[in-house]
Structure formats: structure tokens, C-alpha cells
Design a protein around this motif. Structure first.
Motif, mmCIF file in Angstrom:
data_model
loop_
_atom_site.group_PDB
_atom_site.id
_atom_site.type_symbol
_atom_site.label_atom_id
_atom_site.label_comp_id
_atom_site.label_asym_id
_atom_site.label_seq_id
_atom_site.Cartn_x
_atom_site.Cartn_y
_atom_site.Cartn_z
ATOM 1 N N LYS A 137 7.681 -2.184 -12.511
ATOM 2 C CA LYS A 137 7.982 -3.440 -11.972
ATOM 3 C C LYS A 137 9.259 -3.290 -11.188
ATOM 4 C CE LYS A 137 9.775 -6.482 -14.513
ATOM 5 N NZ LYS A 137 11.024 -6.786 -13.534
ATOM 6 N N GLN A 138 9.130 -4.453 -10.178
ATOM 7 C CA GLN A 138 10.314 -4.506 -9.129
ATOM 8 C C GLN A 138 11.288 -5.255 -9.889
ATOM 9 O OE1 GLN A 138 9.193 -6.946 -5.925
ATOM 10 N NE2 GLN A 138 10.603 -5.866 -4.358
ATOM 11 N N MET A 139 12.562 -4.645 -9.719
ATOM 12 C CA MET A 139 13.919 -5.528 -10.139
ATOM 13 C C MET A 139 13.974 -6.719 -9.515
ATOM 14 S SD MET A 139 15.010 -3.517 -12.651
ATOM 15 C CE MET A 139 16.607 -4.394 -12.807
ATOM 16 N N GLN A 140 14.167 -7.646 -10.518
ATOM 17 C CA GLN A 140 14.533 -9.199 -9.839
ATOM 18 C C GLN A 140 16.145 -9.614 -10.253
ATOM 19 O OE1 GLN A 140 12.182 -10.523 -7.879
ATOM 20 N NE2 GLN A 140 10.846 -9.038 -8.530
ATOM 21 N N GLU A 141 16.544 -10.608 -9.315
ATOM 22 C CA GLU A 141 17.885 -11.027 -9.477
ATOM 23 C C GLU A 141 18.283 -11.360 -10.889
ATOM 24 O OE1 GLU A 141 20.360 -10.868 -7.554
ATOM 25 O OE2 GLU A 141 19.729 -10.606 -5.435
ATOM 26 N N LYS A 142 17.269 -12.391 -11.651
ATOM 27 C CA LYS A 142 17.506 -12.894 -12.900
ATOM 28 C C LYS A 142 17.699 -11.658 -13.951
ATOM 29 C CE LYS A 142 12.534 -13.316 -14.129
ATOM 30 N NZ LYS A 142 11.356 -14.138 -14.237
ATOM 31 N N GLU A 143 17.297 -10.443 -13.718
ATOM 32 C CA GLU A 143 17.425 -9.472 -14.682
ATOM 33 C C GLU A 143 18.788 -8.848 -14.626
ATOM 34 O OE1 GLU A 143 12.984 -7.621 -15.073
ATOM 35 O OE2 GLU A 143 13.962 -7.412 -13.131
ATOM 36 N N PHE A 144 19.685 -9.306 -13.640
ATOM 37 C CA PHE A 144 21.062 -8.578 -13.341
ATOM 38 C C PHE A 144 21.810 -9.984 -14.124
ATOM 39 C CE2 PHE A 144 18.858 -6.025 -10.481
ATOM 40 C CZ PHE A 144 19.599 -5.044 -10.615
ATOM 41 N N LYS A 145 21.577 -11.078 -13.743
ATOM 42 C CA LYS A 145 22.307 -12.388 -14.181
ATOM 43 C C LYS A 145 21.905 -12.772 -15.820
ATOM 44 C CE LYS A 145 21.771 -14.533 -9.768
ATOM 45 N NZ LYS A 145 21.057 -15.918 -9.133
ATOM 46 N N GLU A 146 20.784 -12.248 -16.075
ATOM 47 C CA GLU A 146 20.769 -12.747 -17.591
ATOM 48 C C GLU A 146 20.600 -11.330 -18.383
ATOM 49 O OE1 GLU A 146 17.106 -15.067 -18.171
ATOM 50 O OE2 GLU A 146 17.302 -15.883 -16.322
ATOM 51 N N TYR A 147 21.059 -10.249 -17.992
ATOM 52 C CA TYR A 147 21.431 -9.146 -18.645
ATOM 53 C C TYR A 147 20.244 -8.528 -19.649
ATOM 54 C CZ TYR A 147 26.150 -10.530 -17.417
ATOM 55 O OH TYR A 147 27.303 -10.682 -16.621
ATOM 56 N N ARG A 148 18.998 -8.760 -18.988
ATOM 57 C CA ARG A 148 17.935 -8.387 -19.606
ATOM 58 C C ARG A 148 16.624 -7.849 -18.640
ATOM 59 N NH1 ARG A 148 17.384 -13.345 -22.949
ATOM 60 N NH2 ARG A 148 19.437 -13.116 -22.846
ATOM 61 N N SER B 268 0.927 -1.134 -0.025
ATOM 62 C CA SER B 268 0.032 -0.050 -0.053
ATOM 63 C C SER B 268 0.870 1.305 0.046
ATOM 64 C CB SER B 268 -0.977 0.011 1.193
ATOM 65 O OG SER B 268 -1.811 -1.062 1.263
ATOM 66 N N HIS B 269 1.990 1.216 0.840
ATOM 67 C CA HIS B 269 2.690 2.422 1.002
ATOM 68 C C HIS B 269 3.525 2.770 -0.394
ATOM 69 C CE1 HIS B 269 5.946 5.147 2.151
ATOM 70 N NE2 HIS B 269 6.752 4.172 1.862
ATOM 71 N N ILE B 270 3.987 1.638 -1.076
ATOM 72 C CA ILE B 270 4.804 1.881 -2.474
ATOM 73 C C ILE B 270 3.666 2.013 -3.429
ATOM 74 C CG2 ILE B 270 6.034 0.349 -4.155
ATOM 75 C CD1 ILE B 270 7.395 -0.907 -1.588
ATOM 76 N N TYR B 271 2.601 1.523 -3.473
ATOM 77 C CA TYR B 271 1.744 1.538 -4.592
ATOM 78 C C TYR B 271 0.870 2.888 -4.546
ATOM 79 C CZ TYR B 271 3.676 -2.408 -6.565
ATOM 80 O OH TYR B 271 4.499 -3.795 -7.186
ATOM 81 N N ALA B 272 0.836 3.515 -3.431
ATOM 82 C CA ALA B 272 0.226 4.736 -2.955
ATOM 83 C C ALA B 272 0.602 5.799 -4.088
ATOM 84 C CB ALA B 272 0.294 5.325 -1.827
ATOM 85 N N SER C 68 12.567 5.611 -15.707
ATOM 86 C CA SER C 68 12.803 6.097 -14.305
ATOM 87 C C SER C 68 12.878 5.129 -13.409
ATOM 88 C CB SER C 68 11.938 7.407 -13.955
ATOM 89 O OG SER C 68 10.626 6.864 -13.661
ATOM 90 N N PHE C 69 13.357 5.399 -11.980
ATOM 91 C CA PHE C 69 13.282 4.480 -11.204
ATOM 92 C C PHE C 69 13.166 5.052 -9.433
ATOM 93 C CE2 PHE C 69 17.790 5.416 -11.619
ATOM 94 C CZ PHE C 69 17.991 5.624 -10.505
ATOM 95 N N ARG C 70 12.427 4.031 -8.622
ATOM 96 C CA ARG C 70 12.557 4.537 -7.311
ATOM 97 C C ARG C 70 13.202 3.437 -6.444
ATOM 98 N NH1 ARG C 70 6.924 5.053 -5.086
ATOM 99 N NH2 ARG C 70 6.433 3.299 -6.416
ATOM 100 N N THR C 71 13.585 3.717 -5.490
ATOM 101 C CA THR C 71 14.548 3.164 -4.487
ATOM 102 C C THR C 71 14.080 2.778 -3.158
ATOM 103 O OG1 THR C 71 16.529 3.437 -5.473
ATOM 104 C CG2 THR C 71 16.835 2.709 -3.316
ATOM 105 N N PHE C 72 13.722 1.361 -2.627
ATOM 106 C CA PHE C 72 13.496 1.408 -1.192
ATOM 107 C C PHE C 72 14.368 0.557 -0.532
ATOM 108 C CE2 PHE C 72 9.587 1.929 -4.066
ATOM 109 C CZ PHE C 72 9.012 3.038 -3.194
ATOM 110 N N ASP C 73 15.377 0.942 0.038
ATOM 111 C CA ASP C 73 16.354 0.241 0.805
ATOM 112 C C ASP C 73 16.079 -0.695 1.684
ATOM 113 O OD1 ASP C 73 18.525 3.497 0.724
ATOM 114 O OD2 ASP C 73 18.756 1.551 -0.396
#
Length: 217
Positions: free
Chosen positions: A91-102, A59-63, A199-204
Motif C-alpha cells: 500500500k501507498q503511504m498516506q498523510e493521515k497515517e502519520f497524523k493519526e499514528y497508525r 504500470s511502472h510501479i506495479y510491474a 519492507s518498503f519501496r521509495t519513489f521520490d
């Protein structure tokens, strides 16, 4: 003691015994119900995310409402054909998108939001599977050549941005799970080529995946 008193005392004892028997039966019945409830609700796993917390974070993120126009420098807006951007999606970034370069894109988002901007020849299977050259811009106006394509994993059809995607990640320090990217597509005013703004948003504090934001058009 007279007969009436003895009869009354006997009756009192009988009533007390009956009451006690009913109470004992009720206790037994309650124990059975309680045991059944405990059995149907096993103890949650230690690593399970609390449901209330999950809902609160989503709810907080998608508000945050995605802007219809990307927050870019004016020099990009001047390149947009007919001042037309696609409806944004996130969309939220996933591990596979760094491993598979896409960057994997939601099939629903691609078909509902991006396909209306593609020409008929670009929608042909042999064209989109081979890959369509695109230019992706960050909000500062920096350009990153990429490729928009369709691919199959078994029988599952997938859409993605490839090639220059990992360079974009490295330059902006994107991280899996903590970063959410938003994409807009447009056609270049002069070349008619396909372009994206990202663009991107970060939630540490976020270290696990959450449910995807609903796709709206």
C-alpha cells in the motif's frame, strides 16, 4: 448564340447554384456537429493528472512482483512457524497515517490474506477491537512491538497497526505518497504470537496518490 447553347448555359448555372447550396448546408451541419463535440468535452482542469501519465506510473510501479517470501535476514526465517507467511500486499503511504499514528490496512487484504492466520478466539469482536499485540520486523531483523486492531469510523469497519507504527516510520524515514510498504504476516515458531515483516519501496518523484494494487491470494 443559338437556343441550344443558351439552354445549356442556363442549366450549368442552375447546377452550380444547387451544388453551392448543398455545400453551404453541409458546412452548417458540420458546424453544429463540431460545436456539439466541443460542448461535450470541456477543457480539462489545469491540476488534473494526464490520464496517460497516470497509467504509465501505475504500470511502472506495479510491474514489480511482490516476493512470496520477505527479503529478510535468516534469523527471522528461523522464527516462522511452519515456514508459513501470508501472501504479501502493498500500500501507498498516506498523510493521515502519520497524523493519526497508525497504518490503515485494506479490509480486503486483511480478510483474504491475514484472517486465515488468526485463531478463532482472536477473531472475536471483543478481542480484535481491543487490539492484539504483534511484533513487526523490518528486513534487517529489528523488532517493533505494535498492535493489530479493528476500529469503527461511523459505520465503517477499519483494520490497522497502531502504537509502535510511528516509531517504525521515524526510524526508516518513511514519507507520505512517496513510500510503498509491503506486509507479510506469520506466527512465531516458539510463542505462536502474531508477527509482521514490513519492507518498503521509495519513489521520490511521486507526489500524489495512485490506484491501489489489486489484492491477490
Amino acid at each position: 448564340m443559338d437556343k441550344g447553347s443558351r439552354a445549356s448555359t442556363s442549366k450549368d448555372h442552375e447546377d452550380s447554384a444547387t451544388t453551392l447550396e448543398v455545400q453551404n448546408k453541409n458546412k452548417k451541419r458540420k458546424c453544429v456537429v463540431d460545436n456539439g463535440r466541443a460542448t461535450s468535452n470541456p477543457k480539462p482542469k489545469e491540476n488534473a493528472k494526464p490520464e496517460g501519465l497516470q497509467i504509465t506510473l501505475e504500470s511502472h510501479i506495479y510491474a514489480y512482483e511482490l516476493p512470496k517470501m520477505p527479503p529478510v535476514r535468516r534469523n527471522i526465517d528461523s522464527l516462522v512457524k511452519n515456514n508459513r507467511y501470508s501472501t504479501p500486499f502493498e500500500k501507498q503511504m498516506q498523510e493521515k497515517e502519520f497524523k493519526e499514528y497508525r497504518l490503515f490496512l485494506s479490509k480486503t487484504a486483511v480478510k483474504k490474506l491475514l484472517f486465515p492466520l488468526l485463531r478463532n478466539e482472536e477473531l472475536q469482536d471483543n478481542v480484535i477491537r481491543q487490539g492484539i499485540p504483534v511484533t513487526a520486523y523490518d528486513v534487517q531483523g529489528n523488532a517493533f512491538p505494535m498492535q493489530f486492531k479493528e476500529s469503527y469510523t461511523g459505520k465503517q469497519k477499519r483494520y490497522m497497526l497502531t502504537k509502535g507504527w510511528i516509531r517504525f516510520c521515524n526510524q526508516h524515514g518513511l514519507r507520505a505518497l512517496k513510500d510503498f510498504v509491503t506486509l507479510w504476516m506469520f506466527r512465531h515458531k516458539e510463542t505462536d504470537g502474531l508477527c509482521f515483516v514490513i519492507s518498503f519501496r521509495t519513489f521520490d518523484y511521486l507526489d500524489y496518490g495512485i490506484k491501489q494494487r489489486p489484492i491477490n491470494n
